[in-house]
Design an enzyme around this catalytic site. Structure first.
Site, short mmCIF file in Angstrom:
data_model
loop_
_atom_site.label_atom_id
_atom_site.label_comp_id
_atom_site.label_asym_id
_atom_site.label_seq_id
_atom_site.Cartn_x
_atom_site.Cartn_y
_atom_site.Cartn_z
N ASP A 43 3.73 -6.28 -25.26
CA ASP A 43 3.10 -7.15 -24.26
C ASP A 43 2.38 -6.33 -23.19
OD1 ASP A 43 2.47 -9.61 -23.20
OD2 ASP A 43 4.32 -9.77 -22.03
N ASN A 92 -0.62 -17.92 -29.62
CA ASN A 92 -1.82 -17.08 -29.52
C ASN A 92 -2.97 -17.61 -30.37
OD1 ASN A 92 0.14 -14.01 -29.50
ND2 ASN A 92 -0.55 -15.25 -27.78
#
EC number: 2.5.1.-
Length: 265
Positions: A43, A92
């Site tokens: 991340d 996503n």
């Protein structure tokens, strides 16, 4: 000018000290309990790019992609046998089409690198590949299949992955299998258990992660391996994924070795 000189000296001192710190960490984890399965939430790519001053934040994804191969090599050098890398969630997939295409290209390059003979990884795709474009799914599957005879670290690549969806898929698959075998509804209800559901997860046959690492300072699982990570040790770091170093990984292993795993007891 003074600030520049001060920063330069500090940078030189850091670079000189880094190898010694790395060696010290390696000594500290020698002979102590280490994880068999490490799961990584990569991340902070876009935030790293913004803070580094790049106008094109996709540069963060490209730099982060190069880090994945390094991470797998670090795991191999520390006898970690299984790595799960979270590359693309089902959420996503709702991003803008141009960004998604860029991500698909980068993920394809990452998987191709991991599938190379030099890396010697054994790949397993985990997630909803049917949510991906056909050409992307084919590319990833071909890379996965090419590693069947490899002997190195096992690497799960989580693409189009959602933890809740994985559990739903596992239960559906279990029910379908029992229905095909002629199991009645009453018998089926009795057969639904932790073990029976586990056998139908994307990661079936593999040990649950001992250690979950999340970079970027976020302190949540965000749907990653919800079932499997029930008793995992979780290690958070403020470091963005593109800036994640081997010493950060070794620090995570050192912290893991100091924890007492209770598995809910």
């Amino acid at each position: 000018m003074r600030t520049l000189k001060k920063f330069s000296l500090r940078d030189l001192a850091y670079n000189a000290a880094y190898p010694f710190y790395e060696k010290r960490l390696m000594r500290e984890i020698q002979g102590v309990r280490q994880p068999e399965h490490v799961a990584i939430m990569c991340d902070g790519n876009r935030r790293w790019a913004r803070e580094a001053g790049f106008a094109d934040v996709t540069h963060g994804h490209r730099v982060g992609a190069k880090k994945i191969g390094e991470m797998v090599r670090w795991c191999a050098h520390t006898d970690v046998e299984l790595v799960t890398v979270y590359l693309l969630s089902t959420e996503n997939l709702g991003r803008a089409s141009d960004e998604l295409q860029m991500l698909f290209d980068i993920i394809g390059d990452v998987v191709d690198e991991l599938a190379s003979p030099e890396t010697n990884c054994r790949l397993r795709l985990v997630g909803h590949l049917d949510l991906l474009p056909d050409d992307v799914s084919r590319r990833l599957t071909q890379a996965q299949d090419s590693t069947n005879d490899n002997t190195g670290v096992f690497v799960n690549v989580a693409v189009g992955y959602g933890g809740r969806q994985e559990i739903v898929d596992a239960v559906r698959e279990l029910i379908d299998a029992e229905a095909a075998a002629g199991t009645t509804a009453t018998e089926m209800a009795e057969k639904i258990s932790v073990d029976s559901i586990s056998k139908h997860l994307y990661t079936s046959g593999q040990p649950d992660p001992d250690l979950v690492i999340r970079t970027s300072g976020e302190q949540r699982l965000s749907g990653f391996l919800l079932w499997q990570a029930a008793y995992s040790e979780i290690w958070f770091t403020d470091t963005y994924w593109p800036a994640f170093r081997r010493v950060d990984f070794l620090r995570a292993l050192r912290e893991y070795s100091k924890r007492s795993r209770r598995f809910g007891k």
